[in-house]
Design a protein around this motif. Structure first.
Motif, mmCIF file in Angstrom:
data_model
loop_
_atom_site.group_PDB
_atom_site.id
_atom_site.type_symbol
_atom_site.label_atom_id
_atom_site.label_comp_id
_atom_site.label_asym_id
_atom_site.label_seq_id
_atom_site.Cartn_x
_atom_site.Cartn_y
_atom_site.Cartn_z
ATOM 1 N N THR A 162 0.852 -1.187 0.000
ATOM 2 C CA THR A 162 0.000 0.000 0.000
ATOM 3 C C THR A 162 0.888 1.237 0.000
ATOM 4 O OG1 THR A 162 -0.132 0.039 2.426
ATOM 5 C CG2 THR A 162 -1.884 -1.139 1.234
ATOM 6 N N VAL A 163 0.290 2.380 -0.286
ATOM 7 C CA VAL A 163 1.006 3.649 -0.208
ATOM 8 C C VAL A 163 0.189 4.611 0.653
ATOM 9 C CG1 VAL A 163 2.148 3.352 -2.426
ATOM 10 C CG2 VAL A 163 -0.045 4.519 -2.334
ATOM 11 N N SER A 164 0.875 5.479 1.378
ATOM 12 C CA SER A 164 0.189 6.440 2.239
ATOM 13 C C SER A 164 0.005 7.787 1.569
ATOM 14 C CB SER A 164 0.963 6.618 3.553
ATOM 15 O OG SER A 164 2.296 7.050 3.297
ATOM 16 N N THR A 165 0.801 8.027 0.525
ATOM 17 C CA THR A 165 0.698 9.295 -0.192
ATOM 18 C C THR A 165 0.818 9.025 -1.689
ATOM 19 O OG1 THR A 165 3.079 9.706 -0.047
ATOM 20 C CG2 THR A 165 1.696 10.635 1.702
ATOM 21 N N THR A 166 0.434 9.989 -2.458
ATOM 22 C CA THR A 166 0.520 9.885 -3.910
ATOM 23 C C THR A 166 1.668 10.756 -4.418
ATOM 24 O OG1 THR A 166 -1.129 11.637 -4.062
ATOM 25 C CG2 THR A 166 -1.915 9.364 -4.242
ATOM 26 N N PRO A 167 2.110 10.555 -5.663
ATOM 27 C CA PRO A 167 3.176 11.402 -6.209
ATOM 28 C C PRO A 167 2.759 12.863 -6.273
ATOM 29 C CG PRO A 167 2.852 9.440 -7.554
ATOM 30 C CD PRO A 167 1.720 9.487 -6.589
ATOM 31 N N ALA A 168 3.730 13.731 -6.318
ATOM 32 C CA ALA A 168 3.462 15.164 -6.393
ATOM 33 C C ALA A 168 2.541 15.468 -7.562
ATOM 34 C CB ALA A 168 4.773 15.937 -6.537
ATOM 35 N N GLY A 169 1.557 16.294 -7.299
ATOM 36 C CA GLY A 169 0.631 16.700 -8.337
ATOM 37 C C GLY A 169 -0.594 15.813 -8.465
ATOM 38 N N VAL A 170 -0.604 14.656 -7.770
ATOM 39 C CA VAL A 170 -1.749 13.749 -7.803
ATOM 40 C C VAL A 170 -2.482 13.866 -6.473
ATOM 41 C CG1 VAL A 170 -2.502 11.351 -8.046
ATOM 42 C CG2 VAL A 170 -0.506 12.171 -9.315
ATOM 43 N N PRO A 171 -3.743 14.266 -6.485
ATOM 44 C CA PRO A 171 -4.478 14.421 -5.220
ATOM 45 C C PRO A 171 -4.394 13.156 -4.369
ATOM 46 C CG PRO A 171 -5.757 15.311 -7.036
ATOM 47 C CD PRO A 171 -4.573 14.633 -7.656
ATOM 48 N N ASN A 172 -4.153 13.342 -3.074
ATOM 49 C CA ASN A 172 -3.954 12.213 -2.167
ATOM 50 C C ASN A 172 -5.307 11.643 -1.723
ATOM 51 O OD1 ASN A 172 -2.604 10.344 -0.622
ATOM 52 N ND2 ASN A 172 -2.317 11.722 1.119
ATOM 53 N N THR A 173 -6.019 11.063 -2.676
ATOM 54 C CA THR A 173 -7.309 10.460 -2.385
ATOM 55 C C THR A 173 -7.160 8.957 -2.246
ATOM 56 O OG1 THR A 173 -7.847 10.115 -4.709
ATOM 57 C CG2 THR A 173 -8.462 12.242 -3.745
ATOM 58 N N ALA A 174 -8.148 8.304 -1.639
ATOM 59 C CA ALA A 174 -8.113 6.850 -1.489
ATOM 60 C C ALA A 174 -8.072 6.160 -2.854
ATOM 61 C CB ALA A 174 -9.324 6.385 -0.681
ATOM 62 N N PHE A 175 -8.815 6.703 -3.801
ATOM 63 C CA PHE A 175 -8.824 6.128 -5.146
ATOM 64 C C PHE A 175 -7.446 6.194 -5.777
ATOM 65 C CE2 PHE A 175 -9.278 6.175 -9.710
ATOM 66 C CZ PHE A 175 -10.269 5.243 -9.966
ATOM 67 N N ASN A 176 -6.808 7.343 -5.697
ATOM 68 C CA ASN A 176 -5.491 7.505 -6.309
ATOM 69 C C ASN A 176 -4.429 6.683 -5.593
ATOM 70 O OD1 ASN A 176 -6.473 9.219 -8.286
ATOM 71 N ND2 ASN A 176 -5.968 11.090 -7.163
ATOM 72 N N ARG A 177 -4.551 6.563 -4.269
ATOM 73 C CA ARG A 177 -3.602 5.704 -3.543
ATOM 74 C C ARG A 177 -3.754 4.247 -3.968
ATOM 75 N NH1 ARG A 177 -5.208 9.060 0.759
ATOM 76 N NH2 ARG A 177 -6.560 7.421 1.637
ATOM 77 N N ALA A 178 -4.984 3.819 -4.160
ATOM 78 C CA ALA A 178 -5.210 2.440 -4.608
ATOM 79 C C ALA A 178 -4.632 2.215 -5.996
ATOM 80 C CB ALA A 178 -6.704 2.125 -4.585
ATOM 81 N N PHE A 179 -4.778 3.194 -6.857
ATOM 82 C CA PHE A 179 -4.211 3.080 -8.205
ATOM 83 C C PHE A 179 -2.688 2.953 -8.140
ATOM 84 C CE2 PHE A 179 -2.113 5.558 -11.634
ATOM 85 C CZ PHE A 179 -2.293 4.653 -12.671
ATOM 86 N N ILE A 180 -2.053 3.819 -7.376
ATOM 87 C CA ILE A 180 -0.594 3.768 -7.270
ATOM 88 C C ILE A 180 -0.149 2.446 -6.650
ATOM 89 C CG2 ILE A 180 1.439 4.825 -6.202
ATOM 90 C CD1 ILE A 180 0.246 6.469 -8.475
ATOM 91 N N ALA A 181 -0.865 1.972 -5.633
ATOM 92 C CA ALA A 181 -0.481 0.728 -4.958
ATOM 93 C C ALA A 181 -0.607 -0.472 -5.891
ATOM 94 C CB ALA A 181 -1.325 0.527 -3.716
ATOM 95 N N THR A 182 -1.722 -0.571 -6.614
ATOM 96 C CA THR A 182 -1.918 -1.728 -7.498
ATOM 97 C C THR A 182 -1.029 -1.658 -8.734
ATOM 98 O OG1 THR A 182 -3.838 -0.643 -8.537
ATOM 99 C CG2 THR A 182 -4.272 -2.140 -6.704
ATOM 100 N N ARG A 183 -0.585 -0.474 -9.086
ATOM 101 C CA ARG A 183 0.385 -0.350 -10.174
ATOM 102 C C ARG A 183 1.788 -0.695 -9.698
ATOM 103 N NH1 ARG A 183 2.029 5.557 -12.104
ATOM 104 N NH2 ARG A 183 3.318 5.289 -10.230
ATOM 105 N N ASP A 184 2.185 -0.096 -8.576
ATOM 106 C CA ASP A 184 3.578 -0.189 -8.156
ATOM 107 C C ASP A 184 3.915 -1.474 -7.418
ATOM 108 O OD1 ASP A 184 3.843 2.232 -9.352
ATOM 109 O OD2 ASP A 184 4.311 3.365 -7.523
ATOM 110 N N VAL A 185 2.901 -2.248 -7.005
ATOM 111 C CA VAL A 185 3.223 -3.554 -6.431
ATOM 112 C C VAL A 185 3.960 -4.405 -7.449
ATOM 113 C CG1 VAL A 185 1.011 -4.657 -7.075
ATOM 114 C CG2 VAL A 185 2.320 -5.525 -5.129
ATOM 115 N N MET A 186 3.721 -4.137 -8.732
ATOM 116 C CA MET A 186 4.407 -4.876 -9.784
ATOM 117 C C MET A 186 5.725 -4.214 -10.192
ATOM 118 S SD MET A 186 1.987 -6.993 -9.777
ATOM 119 C CE MET A 186 2.802 -8.169 -10.830
#
Length: 608
Positions: free
Chosen positions: A289-313
């Motif tokens: 999981t991630v607690s924050t999103t990259p700069a410029g991406v709103p730190n929403t639950a949806f965006n955190r889930a996207f980053i987590a499911t992308r970056d786990v790979m």
């Protein structure tokens, strides 16, 4: 005895330039004798690496059954198709048989790996400098090779069914034919052997990586994870009381696949998976999981889930990865990168691994519902929408409603028309429409998508030419899914089913089942099946799932996609892009014809 080691030692023999007959009569200083290979740790390391090389390489998916010991698993499932002609095209047309070289390719490779492992195990104790810093590398490496041997048997049985167990001692290359003429073992014997061998290695291996050098090596958790995978294959209907194989018997009448369905196999699997999840030695494994999103991406639950499911790979050896392999990802990344007209090389690929409409439709909506169950979903028309990509913020555009308000994993997995390209430095908006920048009309060869989609999972965010260190082989989410599948079949009232299913959904950023979320599905088997399909999409799981559950006759008869010969709006009309041939015999690969001719006591699989 020395002749038996040709596969292990072959890669270590360094041949110099031969200048004259006198030189040819010498033993070169840089050529290792057999005994020398096993004297020193540095050459033993190389011999062990040679055994590891038999592990299938996901990065060679573009050349199935020709390179990297990888099969046609992605594009011979209902997840995808290849525009580039390769062996998947032959499999999907049904035009293959036991004489194909590709059928023999995997059989030989895995048995070579098995022989190499046995040879290594028989000789690693000769090492004179393998006790370093108090670590007994002889014992550790012995158990790594033993586990690899069991893993290669696992790969064989899920592809060919019951196989021949060679025993624990290496076989001499000059052994007489009668010494190696062994009939096939039963499936239950194969699984019991694989499990017992993996169990035997665990005490001699570190539970998890202890240092940077340990990553990529088999450890206790990897051995247990493969044990779970083997028990899963054994429990599913293909091998658990399958009447289609009633006549699959050895020449002496021995039944190779049990005709009695056993609930105990599901219980055995559930017990093994729970033991893994409760093992304190494996407590470091957690869903990524991630607690924050990259700069410029709103730190929403949806965006955190996207980053987590992308970056786990993408995040190397993160806390979810149990086992991964390195490899050059050039071919894979070229396959899934669209052939963007006029784009620089990092953003221009082949686009010939084509995701199917079936997998596109399998992903949930943002409300955690199947598209057919969510009244807010529509496949017609367009809406202004912004994907969660880092380079696509504050830039909503009109896209098909098929892609609006889908779950985060959808955006992790699928490149669709109207999506900004993955490279943060790129301004490309991918279009697979007929005259689009990656459309068929601009391409004179096979470098286009058949379906109007390409997969996005596994693709690094800096362009296709940027290397990536690892590809995941087994991760914790898969163990969760194995566990709840086993519970559903053995003890469907167990509360762990919802607990672990909801953990996956929580990380995926969609509503949970029950507890104020959405209704608990009445068809829990179907819910588990669907969750597995989207969570493990493009991870070489779907091919074996549909076969082991005996549903491939329904799922693998066609591929659907968009109408790539048209521009919008006709482009967005789903059509059949390929009809496929799947017959009952295709649930298993045939035993290579050469093996059956050479060893007549090996009976052929049913239908071949």
């Amino acid at each position: 005895m020395k002749k038996i080691f040709i596969y292990t030692v072959g890669a270590l023999l360094i041949v110099g330039n031969f200048g004259c007959k006198k030189f040819l009569n010498q033993v070169p200083d840089d050529r290792l004798t057999f005994d020398q290979v096993y004297e020193k740790k540095n050459t033993i390391d190389r011999a062990l690496a040679n055994i590891y090389a038999t592990i299938p390489s996901q990065t060679e998916d573009r050349f199935p059954s020709q390179a990297g010991n990888i099969g046609p698993w992605t594009a011979a499932s209902d997840e995808a198709d290849y525009t580039l002609p390769n062996f998947t095209e032959v499999v999907n047309s049904g035009a293959w048989d036991a004489t194909r070289g590709e059928v023999n390719y995997h059989w030989q490779n895995f048995y070579r790996g098995i022989q190499s492992a046995s040879a290594f195990m028989a000789n690693v104790s000769k090492c004179t400098d393998c006790n370093i810093g108090g670590i007994d590398f002889i014992n550790r490496y012995y158990n790594e090779a033993r586990a690899l041997r069991a893993i290669y048997y696992y790969h064989l049985v899920r592809q060919y069914g019951p196989v021949v167990l060679l025993g624990n001692d290496p076989i001499a290359s000059d052994a007489p034919l009668e010494a190696i003429s062994k009939p096939r073992n039963s499936m239950d014997e194969c699984i019991d052997y694989i499990v017992s061998e993996l169990d035997a290695t665990i005490a001699g291996l570190p539970a998890t990586p202890q240092s940077a050098e340990d990553y990529g090596h088999i450890n206790g958790s990897v051995a247990e994870a493969y044990k779970i995978k083997a028990l899963l294959t054994a429990a599913r209907p293909l091998f658990n009381g399958n009447p289609d194989y009633a006549n699959l018997r050895n020449q002496d009448g021995k039944q190779l696949i049990s005709q009695t369905a056993s609930a105990a196999k599901w219980t055995r699997l559930a017990t093994a998976a729970k033991a893994f999840l409760n093992n304190p030695n494996y407590a470091s494994y957690t869903l990524y999981t991630v607690s924050t999103t990259p700069a410029g991406v709103p730190n929403t639950a949806f965006n955190r889930a996207f980053i987590a499911t992308r970056d786990v790979m993408l995040a190397t050896w993160n806390a979810e990865i149990i086992f991964a392999r390195t490899g050059d990802a050039t071919n894979y990344q070229y396959s899934v990168t669209p052939n963007h007209l006029g784009a620089p090389d990092p953003d221009k690929g082949g686009s010939f691994l084509s995701a199917s409409q079936q997998v596109v439709d399998a992903f949930f909506t943002v409300n955690g519902l199947s598209i057919q169950d969510d009244p807010s979903y529509t496949a017609s028309g367009t809406s202004a929408y912004q994907a969660p990509d880092q380079n696509d913020q504050n830039a909503s555009r009109s896209i098909s409603n098929m892609y609006v308000n889908r779950e985060p994993r959808f955006y992790t997995n699928i490149t669709y028309s109207g999506r900004r390209w993955i490279n943060p430095q790129s301004s490309i908006i991918t279009s697979f429409e007929f005259t689009g920048n990656a459309g068929k009309s601009n391409i004179s060869n096979n470098d286009y998508t058949k379906t109007g989609y390409t997969p996005r999972k596994h693709l690094g965010v800096s362009g296709r030419t940027t290397g990536r260190p690892t590809f995941s082989v087994i991760r914790l989410a898969e163990i969760y899914l194995d566990y709840i599948e086993a519970l559903q079949e053995s003890n469907p009232s167990d509360p762990d089913i919802l607990i672990y299913l909801n953990r996956i959904r929580s990380r995926a950023g969609i509503p949970l089942y029950g507890n104020g979320g959405i209704a608990v599905p009445s068809d829990m088997r179907g819910a588990i099946r669907k969750e597995r399909r989207v969570e493990l999409a493009f991870e070489l799981d779907r091919y074996f799932y549909t076969r082991e559950w005996k549903i491939a006759e329904t799922t693998d008869t066609q591929i659907r996609g968009l109408n790539i010969t048209q521009n919008a709006p006709a482009f967005f009309t789903p059509v059949v892009t390929e009809n496929r041939v799947f017959q009952k015999k295709h649930y298993l690969w045939p035993i290579p014809n050469g093996e059956v001719q050479k060893v007549p006591v090996i009976v052929q699989n049913t239908g071949w």
